[in-house]
Design a protein around this motif. Structure first.
Motif, PDB file in Angstrom:
ATOM      1  N   MET A 141       0.848  -1.181   0.000  1.00 34.52           N
ATOM      2  CA  MET A 141       0.000   0.000   0.000  1.00 34.52           C
ATOM      3  C   MET A 141       0.891   1.240   0.000  1.00 34.52           C
ATOM      4  SD  MET A 141      -2.877  -1.210   2.828  1.00 34.52           S
ATOM      5  CE  MET A 141      -4.005   0.158   2.505  1.00 34.52           C
ATOM      6  N   ILE A 142       0.754   2.060  -1.035  1.00 31.48           N
ATOM      7  CA  ILE A 142       1.558   3.270  -1.150  1.00 31.48           C
ATOM      8  C   ILE A 142       1.317   4.169   0.066  1.00 31.48           C
ATOM      9  CG2 ILE A 142       1.997   5.345  -2.519  1.00 31.48           C
ATOM     10  CD1 ILE A 142       2.963   2.767  -3.822  1.00 31.48           C
ATOM     11  N   GLY A 143       2.397   4.684   0.622  1.00 34.83           N
ATOM     12  CA  GLY A 143       2.302   5.595   1.759  1.00 34.83           C
ATOM     13  C   GLY A 143       2.249   4.906   3.100  1.00 34.83           C
ATOM     14  N   HIS A 144       2.067   3.595   3.109  1.00 34.06           N
ATOM     15  CA  HIS A 144       2.016   2.831   4.347  1.00 34.06           C
ATOM     16  C   HIS A 144       3.384   2.211   4.632  1.00 34.06           C
ATOM     17  CE1 HIS A 144      -2.551   2.494   4.705  1.00 34.06           C
ATOM     18  NE2 HIS A 144      -2.352   3.158   3.587  1.00 34.06           N
ATOM     19  N   CYS A 145       3.588   1.793   5.854  1.00 33.38           N
ATOM     20  CA  CYS A 145       4.835   1.112   6.184  1.00 33.38           C
ATOM     21  C   CYS A 145       4.840  -0.260   5.518  1.00 33.38           C
ATOM     22  CB  CYS A 145       4.998   0.972   7.691  1.00 33.38           C
ATOM     23  SG  CYS A 145       6.590   0.242   8.169  1.00 33.38           S
ATOM     24  N   ALA A 146       5.978  -0.605   4.912  1.00 36.64           N
ATOM     25  CA  ALA A 146       6.107  -1.871   4.201  1.00 36.64           C
ATOM     26  C   ALA A 146       7.036  -2.854   4.908  1.00 36.64           C
ATOM     27  CB  ALA A 146       6.632  -1.622   2.788  1.00 36.64           C
ATOM     28  N   TRP A 147       7.827  -2.366   5.871  1.00 34.46           N
ATOM     29  CA  TRP A 147       8.833  -3.243   6.487  1.00 34.46           C
ATOM     30  C   TRP A 147       9.333  -2.613   7.781  1.00 34.46           C
ATOM     31  CZ3 TRP A 147       9.542  -8.073   5.575  1.00 34.46           C
ATOM     32  CH2 TRP A 147      10.735  -8.737   5.900  1.00 34.46           C
ATOM     33  N   ASN A 148       9.542  -3.471   8.783  1.00 29.96           N
ATOM     34  CA  ASN A 148      10.053  -3.037  10.087  1.00 29.96           C
ATOM     35  C   ASN A 148      11.380  -3.758  10.321  1.00 29.96           C
ATOM     36  OD1 ASN A 148       7.383  -1.683  11.097  1.00 29.96           O
ATOM     37  ND2 ASN A 148       6.755  -3.749  10.469  1.00 29.96           N
ATOM     38  N   GLU A 149      12.457  -3.004  10.399  1.00 30.24           N
ATOM     39  CA  GLU A 149      13.793  -3.600  10.452  1.00 30.24           C
ATOM     40  C   GLU A 149      14.523  -3.181  11.722  1.00 30.24           C
ATOM     41  OE1 GLU A 149      16.634  -3.970   6.855  1.00 30.24           O
ATOM     42  OE2 GLU A 149      17.290  -2.167   7.946  1.00 30.24           O
ATOM     43  N   LEU A 150      14.977  -4.169  12.477  1.00 28.38           N
ATOM     44  CA  LEU A 150      15.694  -3.931  13.723  1.00 28.38           C
ATOM     45  C   LEU A 150      17.177  -4.193  13.523  1.00 28.38           C
ATOM     46  CD1 LEU A 150      15.755  -3.402  16.801  1.00 28.38           C
ATOM     47  CD2 LEU A 150      15.303  -5.858  17.109  1.00 28.38           C
ATOM     48  N   ALA A 151      18.000  -3.191  13.809  1.00 31.72           N
ATOM     49  CA  ALA A 151      19.458  -3.350  13.845  1.00 31.72           C
ATOM     50  C   ALA A 151      19.871  -3.258  15.312  1.00 31.72           C
ATOM     51  CB  ALA A 151      20.147  -2.268  13.022  1.00 31.72           C
ATOM     52  N   THR A 152      20.515  -4.297  15.818  1.00 31.23           N
ATOM     53  CA  THR A 152      20.732  -4.402  17.250  1.00 31.23           C
ATOM     54  C   THR A 152      22.123  -4.907  17.599  1.00 31.23           C
ATOM     55  OG1 THR A 152      19.902  -5.459  19.280  1.00 31.23           O
ATOM     56  CG2 THR A 152      19.711  -6.713  17.236  1.00 31.23           C
ATOM     57  N   SER A 153      22.565  -4.558  18.780  1.00 28.81           N
ATOM     58  CA  SER A 153      23.874  -5.009  19.262  1.00 28.81           C
ATOM     59  C   SER A 153      23.852  -6.454  19.732  1.00 28.81           C
ATOM     60  CB  SER A 153      24.340  -4.093  20.404  1.00 28.81           C
ATOM     61  OG  SER A 153      23.407  -4.123  21.474  1.00 28.81           O
ATOM     62  N   ASP A 154      22.680  -7.029  19.933  1.00 27.13           N
ATOM     63  CA  ASP A 154      22.552  -8.412  20.393  1.00 27.13           C
ATOM     64  C   ASP A 154      21.434  -9.081  19.603  1.00 27.13           C
ATOM     65  OD1 ASP A 154      22.300 -10.846  21.659  1.00 27.13           O
ATOM     66  OD2 ASP A 154      21.969 -10.022  23.664  1.00 27.13           O
ATOM     67  N   GLN A 155      21.787  -9.645  18.452  1.00 25.16           N
ATOM     68  CA  GLN A 155      20.774 -10.189  17.558  1.00 25.16           C
ATOM     69  C   GLN A 155      20.061 -11.387  18.170  1.00 25.16           C
ATOM     70  OE1 GLN A 155      22.087 -10.476  13.534  1.00 25.16           O
ATOM     71  NE2 GLN A 155      20.411 -11.774  12.864  1.00 25.16           N
ATOM     72  N   ALA A 156      20.813 -12.296  18.765  1.00 22.33           N
ATOM     73  CA  ALA A 156      20.189 -13.475  19.374  1.00 22.33           C
ATOM     74  C   ALA A 156      19.289 -13.074  20.532  1.00 22.33           C
ATOM     75  CB  ALA A 156      21.265 -14.453  19.844  1.00 22.33           C
ATOM     76  N   GLY A 157      19.754 -12.109  21.339  1.00 19.13           N
ATOM     77  CA  GLY A 157      18.944 -11.627  22.452  1.00 19.13           C
ATOM     78  C   GLY A 157      17.671 -10.958  21.982  1.00 19.13           C
ATOM     79  N   ALA A 158      17.760 -10.208  20.873  1.00 23.84           N
ATOM     80  CA  ALA A 158      16.585  -9.526  20.338  1.00 23.84           C
ATOM     81  C   ALA A 158      15.567 -10.530  19.806  1.00 23.84           C
ATOM     82  CB  ALA A 158      17.002  -8.552  19.230  1.00 23.84           C
ATOM     83  N   VAL A 159      16.022 -11.567  19.134  1.00 26.31           N
ATOM     84  CA  VAL A 159      15.107 -12.592  18.645  1.00 26.31           C
ATOM     85  C   VAL A 159      14.363 -13.217  19.812  1.00 26.31           C
ATOM     86  CG1 VAL A 159      14.973 -14.878  17.583  1.00 26.31           C
ATOM     87  CG2 VAL A 159      16.377 -13.105  16.529  1.00 26.31           C
ATOM     88  N   ASP A 160      15.082 -13.530  20.873  1.00 32.60           N
ATOM     89  CA  ASP A 160      14.458 -14.123  22.055  1.00 32.60           C
ATOM     90  C   ASP A 160      13.446 -13.169  22.680  1.00 32.60           C
ATOM     91  OD1 ASP A 160      14.489 -16.298  24.186  1.00 32.60           O
ATOM     92  OD2 ASP A 160      15.034 -14.555  25.390  1.00 32.60           O
ATOM     93  N   PHE A 161      13.809 -11.899  22.785  1.00 28.98           N
ATOM     94  CA  PHE A 161      12.945 -10.904  23.422  1.00 28.98           C
ATOM     95  C   PHE A 161      11.657 -10.714  22.636  1.00 28.98           C
ATOM     96  CE2 PHE A 161      11.478  -6.477  23.666  1.00 28.98           C
ATOM     97  CZ  PHE A 161      11.275  -6.337  25.024  1.00 28.98           C
ATOM     98  N   TYR A 162      11.741 -10.425  21.359  1.00 27.66           N
ATOM     99  CA  TYR A 162      10.542 -10.069  20.593  1.00 27.66           C
ATOM    100  C   TYR A 162       9.638 -11.278  20.327  1.00 27.66           C
ATOM    101  CZ  TYR A 162      12.272  -5.333  19.990  1.00 27.66           C
ATOM    102  OH  TYR A 162      12.700  -4.045  20.238  1.00 27.66           O
ATOM    103  N   THR A 163      10.226 -12.439  20.127  1.00 28.73           N
ATOM    104  CA  THR A 163       9.378 -13.613  19.931  1.00 28.73           C
ATOM    105  C   THR A 163       8.617 -13.948  21.214  1.00 28.73           C
ATOM    106  OG1 THR A 163      11.277 -15.072  20.369  1.00 28.73           O
ATOM    107  CG2 THR A 163      10.754 -14.591  18.063  1.00 28.73           C
ATOM    108  N   ASN A 164       9.257 -13.795  22.357  1.00 31.31           N
ATOM    109  CA  ASN A 164       8.588 -14.091  23.626  1.00 31.31           C
ATOM    110  C   ASN A 164       7.555 -13.041  23.998  1.00 31.31           C
ATOM    111  OD1 ASN A 164       9.837 -16.544  24.280  1.00 31.31           O
ATOM    112  ND2 ASN A 164      11.635 -15.507  25.117  1.00 31.31           N
TER     113      ASN A 164
END
Length: 264
Positions: A141-164
């Motif tokens: 959809m034009i004008g809407h958000c198409a993707w949410n991208e997280l750049a983080t210092s702890d990728q494994a920790g972030a996966v655990d945090f957001y999935t939980n």
């Protein structure tokens, strides 16, 4: 409201100059702006074809940090989620509170210090099944958000945090060579975004929200003509579209995605 726990439902620009920001993003993304009607502050509703995308507001006096974009994630219970986020190593920067006519919110950070809001919206009485399409999860959809991208210092920790915390699933990835692995988050019918290890040149861990444009090259021209900077020129991504990263005139980082339609 038919959105579910873990959905991105709203995007908000906190800026040093709302008038200038409105003049920049309006032509760039085709957005319309309207007064929210709040008596105690200037909060503007951002919409595309009468569908709400997010909000625009002035950075509160004394607030830390520069102009920036932030996302809102829907939760079933703001108080319960805030406590869970704190237990998991995150921080509550604004205790859960009610916003009349909008819902209950809390401003938090994940364990790596990435800022976002959690929210339980109050749907309009005349439209109790209102669904947010601020993030276009089903189709572009034009004008809407198409993707949410997280750049983080702890990728494994972030996966655990957001999935939980939000019921996301980490499924699929792309090997980016020296930059590591780009891991996808699934939520509901499709991908909600991805997570990667923060490049050394990026000062802090952060979410980046990609808004869709009909022509990436025209968007670059508009950005430069209206005082913005391009930090990453059009770069092809899987699927044949192109991404662009930039900085608006007030210093907020933003990102765009769309096709390349140059003539000739």
């Amino acid at each position: 409201m038919s959105n579910k726990h873990g959905d991105f439902i709203w995007y908000e620009l906190m800026t040093s100059d709302p008038d200038a920001a409105q003049e920049f993003y309006g032509p760039l993304l085709g957005w319309n702006f309207s007064d929210s009607g709040q008596k105690d502050r200037d909060y503007r509703i951002v919409s595309m074809n009468d569908k709400g995308i997010g909000g625009l507001m002035k950075i509160p006096d004394g607030a830390p940090g520069p102009s920036c974009w932030m996302g809102y994630i829907l939760v079933d219970d703001v108080d319960v989620s805030a406590r869970s986020i704190k237990t998991a190593g995150g921080t509550i920067h604004m205790q859960p509170q009610d916003i009349p006519g909008a819902g209950r919110i809390s401003f938090v950070t994940d364990p790596q210090g990435v800022m976002f809001y959690i929210m339980k919206p109050t749907p309009p009485a005349e439209n109790p099944d209102l669904t947010s399409t601020a993030f276009a999860a089903i189709e572009p959809m034009i004008g809407h958000c198409a993707w949410n991208e997280l750049a983080t210092s702890d990728q494994a920790g972030a996966v655990d945090f957001y999935t939980n915390q939000f019921g996301w699933k980490q499924e699929g990835d792309i090997d980016m060579g020296p930059m590591g692995t780009y891991q996808f988050f699934q939520h509901g019918p499709g991908m909600i975004g991805a997570v990667m290890t923060k490049p050394d040149e990026m000062p802090v861990s952060t979410w980046t929200y990609y808004f869709r444009v009909p022509n990436i090259d025209e968007a670059v021209t508009t950005t430069k003509a209206n005082g913005g900077q391009i930090t990453l020129e059009p770069t092809e991504i899987p699927g044949g579209e192109f991404q662009v990263n930039g900085i608006d005139p007030q210093g907020a980082s933003f990102a765009l995605v769309g096709p390349r339609k140059n003539e000739g």
